[in-house]
Motif scaffolding. Structure first.
Motif, PDB file in Angstrom:
ATOM      1  N   LYS A  27     -13.669   6.156   1.621  1.00  0.00           N
ATOM      2  CA  LYS A  27     -14.064   4.818   1.159  1.00  0.00           C
ATOM      3  C   LYS A  27     -14.534   4.857  -0.290  1.00  0.00           C
ATOM      4  CE  LYS A  27     -15.389   3.185   5.770  1.00  0.00           C
ATOM      5  NZ  LYS A  27     -16.498   2.718   6.640  1.00  0.00           N
ATOM      6  N   LEU A  29     -12.154   2.644  -2.514  1.00  0.00           N
ATOM      7  CA  LEU A  29     -12.774   1.343  -2.763  1.00  0.00           C
ATOM      8  C   LEU A  29     -13.704   1.353  -3.971  1.00  0.00           C
ATOM      9  CD1 LEU A  29     -13.600   0.395   0.944  1.00  0.00           C
ATOM     10  CD2 LEU A  29     -11.524  -0.081  -0.370  1.00  0.00           C
ATOM     11  N   VAL A  70      -5.287   2.428   5.679  1.00  0.00           N
ATOM     12  CA  VAL A  70      -6.660   2.150   5.245  1.00  0.00           C
ATOM     13  C   VAL A  70      -6.673   1.069   4.169  1.00  0.00           C
ATOM     14  CG1 VAL A  70      -8.686   3.121   4.104  1.00  0.00           C
ATOM     15  CG2 VAL A  70      -7.499   4.445   5.859  1.00  0.00           C
ATOM     16  N   LEU A  71      -5.772   1.177   3.213  1.00  0.00           N
ATOM     17  CA  LEU A  71      -5.711   0.169   2.149  1.00  0.00           C
ATOM     18  C   LEU A  71      -5.375  -1.203   2.711  1.00  0.00           C
ATOM     19  CD1 LEU A  71      -3.827   2.238  -0.589  1.00  0.00           C
ATOM     20  CD2 LEU A  71      -6.218   1.517  -0.646  1.00  0.00           C
ATOM     21  N   SER A 105      -6.087  -2.312   5.654  1.00  0.00           N
ATOM     22  CA  SER A 105      -7.236  -2.837   6.393  1.00  0.00           C
ATOM     23  C   SER A 105      -8.266  -3.483   5.475  1.00  0.00           C
ATOM     24  CB  SER A 105      -7.893  -1.717   7.206  1.00  0.00           C
ATOM     25  OG  SER A 105      -8.445  -0.729   6.347  1.00  0.00           O
ATOM     26  N   TYR A 106      -8.264  -3.099   4.195  1.00  0.00           N
ATOM     27  CA  TYR A 106      -9.182  -3.696   3.223  1.00  0.00           C
ATOM     28  C   TYR A 106      -8.462  -4.682   2.294  1.00  0.00           C
ATOM     29  CZ  TYR A 106     -12.781  -0.367   4.610  1.00  0.00           C
ATOM     30  OH  TYR A 106     -13.720   0.352   5.325  1.00  0.00           O
ATOM     31  N   LYS A 107      -7.307  -5.175   2.745  1.00  0.00           N
ATOM     32  CA  LYS A 107      -6.540  -6.187   2.017  1.00  0.00           C
ATOM     33  C   LYS A 107      -6.116  -5.708   0.624  1.00  0.00           C
ATOM     34  CE  LYS A 107      -7.473  -8.851   5.507  1.00  0.00           C
ATOM     35  NZ  LYS A 107      -6.448  -9.088   6.557  1.00  0.00           N
ATOM     36  N   ILE A 108      -5.800  -4.426   0.533  1.00  0.00           N
ATOM     37  CA  ILE A 108      -5.321  -3.856  -0.724  1.00  0.00           C
ATOM     38  C   ILE A 108      -3.857  -3.477  -0.548  1.00  0.00           C
ATOM     39  CG2 ILE A 108      -5.626  -2.000  -2.415  1.00  0.00           C
ATOM     40  CD1 ILE A 108      -8.531  -1.817  -1.580  1.00  0.00           C
TER      41      ILE A 108
END
Length: 209
Positions: free
Chosen positions: A71, A75, A119-120, A122-125
């Protein structure tokens, strides 16, 4: 191609009760089970010893703060050595077999790429950020997914031809000796060198064909 390669897994994050999250389980689930067969261990040194004993082809080690480090890296864009080290999947491989080691490396790299994209997302990336800056175009020769048999077949054929020539030569000597042809050749004045050269020339043409 190599399949179901036995590999030891040391997930320090799971052993310590997932102190910062369970993304380590997510990356493990991305590893293709048809290529890599993982066996979990609670003792890192034991896993390493089993690799040295030839029981496994390598150890995949995950740091205890893997989730938090991932993270921070993705992030918060932290790129300090500690974060980079903790957010990485550490591989300790037995490199004595090139085909097996390359298969393990490719499987781990592909699974890591899939994990990062998930993962990206899931974080709207945009997950395409995790794509490597390399594009494999259509090969000029061969295929994008080569088979190990294609590389092993020429060596196998050469070995078969080599031993076939040796076997045929030995068989001919035995037959000539058994039927008395060799003694007749000696009586006719044929020398040992001439007999050897005759066999060598014949086998040379057989192999050439």
């Amino acid at each position: 191609n190599a399949e179901h390669i036995p590999m030891a897994l040391y997930n320090s994050e799971a052993i310590n009760g997932f102190p910062t999250g369970n993304l380590s389980l997510q990356i493990i689930n991305k590893i293709n089970p048809d290529q890599i067969h993982l066996t979990s261990f609670d003792d890192f040194d034991k896993a390493i010893d089993l690799v040295k004993q030839g029981k496994y082809w390598g150890v995949a080690a995950i740091p205890y703060n893997f989730t938090q480090a991932i993270k921070n890296k993705l992030l918060a864009f932290q790129t300090d050595p500690a974060t980079l080290n903790a957010s990485s999947l550490h591989l300790y491989l037995d490199m004595t077999n090139q085909q097996v080691s390359l298969t393990m490396q490719n499987a781990m790299v592909n699974s890591t790429e899939l994990f990062l994209k998930e993962v990206l997302s899931s974080y709207k990336i945009d997950p395409s950020i995790a794509d490597p800056p390399v594009i494999l175009e259509t090969p000029l020769y061969g295929s994008l997914v080569p088979r190990f048999l294609n590389f092993a077949a020429p060596g196998m054929m050469i070995s078969i031809i080599f031993f076939l020539a040796i076997g045929l030569t030995a068989l001919i000597f035995v037959v000539e000796k058994k039927e008395g042809l060799l003694e007749r050749s000696w009586i006719a004045g044929v020398t040992t060198i001439e007999v050897m050269f005759a066999h060598i020339i014949v086998k040379f043409f057989i192999q050439a064909i």
